[in-house]
Motif scaffolding. Sequence first.
Motif: not given
Ligand code: TMP
Length: 234
Positions: A92, A98, A100-101, A121, A129, A175-177, A196-199
């Motif tokens: 990430i 934003a 979890s941070l 993670y 995770d 942020d993104f994963k 889904d995987t980015c903010r």
């Molecule tokens: P978080 O703030 O929940 O840790 O997420 C950080 C970024 O990562 C957010 O853009 C969502 C993405 N993310 C995923 O795509 N899959 C996941 O399992 C997690 C925990 C976060």
Amino acid sequence: MATHDLLYEGKAKKVWGTAEPHEVAMEFKDDATAQNGLKRGQILDKGRVNARVTALLFDYLGTEGLPTHFIRQLDERTLLVRRLGMIPLEVIVRNVVAGSLHARTGILEGTELSAPLVEIYYKNDALGDPLFNDEHVAMMDAASPEELSRMKDMARSVNRHLQSFFLARRLILVDFKLEFGKIGSELILGDEITPDTCRLWDADTKKKLDKDRFRQDLGGVEDAYHEVLRRVEL
Ligand code: TMP
């Protein structure tokens, strides 16, 4: 193209075998989950949007010299990709506080970081995770120290490219994963890059245009996904 066996079904995607053993078909679903599967629902048309957004972003990253698994789009919600041996880590990258941070540090959501923060993670639903440091990665043998270092470098490079790509479309990449896999010893960017995987926040209004609208019941989820696709297609 005829697909074969269902190799894997996750929360947001199905992965199908193909006639070519080194290639798989990744089908994006409308299903959405949050809170590690506790909240479930559907986002209308999400599969189509996420397939297209991933195709366009991976195509862009590929032209910038970053190796990705993307080969080509097969249909509205399916991408043909190279089959990777997946590394069980989520990488990430964060530019703005934003999620979890914020929860972990108490720093106000929206605070800009002075430098991108890279976190690792461990991909394990049963454990939720958990956040890992480099020593946990080594202890669990999830990746070698060299692979971990290379993944972090690649993630920072993806961040630089995507930040400018999105900013040109008046979107802030909060942020993104990322997930990585290997072919032989080569590290390759896999999985997806989507709302889904980015903010992603509108650069002018700071409106959230990503899965946080679903996670936080903000409404207008489908419209947000369509707006991201519209801008990524520009
Ligand atoms: P978080 O703030 O929940 O840790 O997420 C950080 C970024 O990562 C957010 O853009 C969502 C993405 N993310 C995923 O795509 N899959 C996941 O399992 C997690 C925990 C976060």
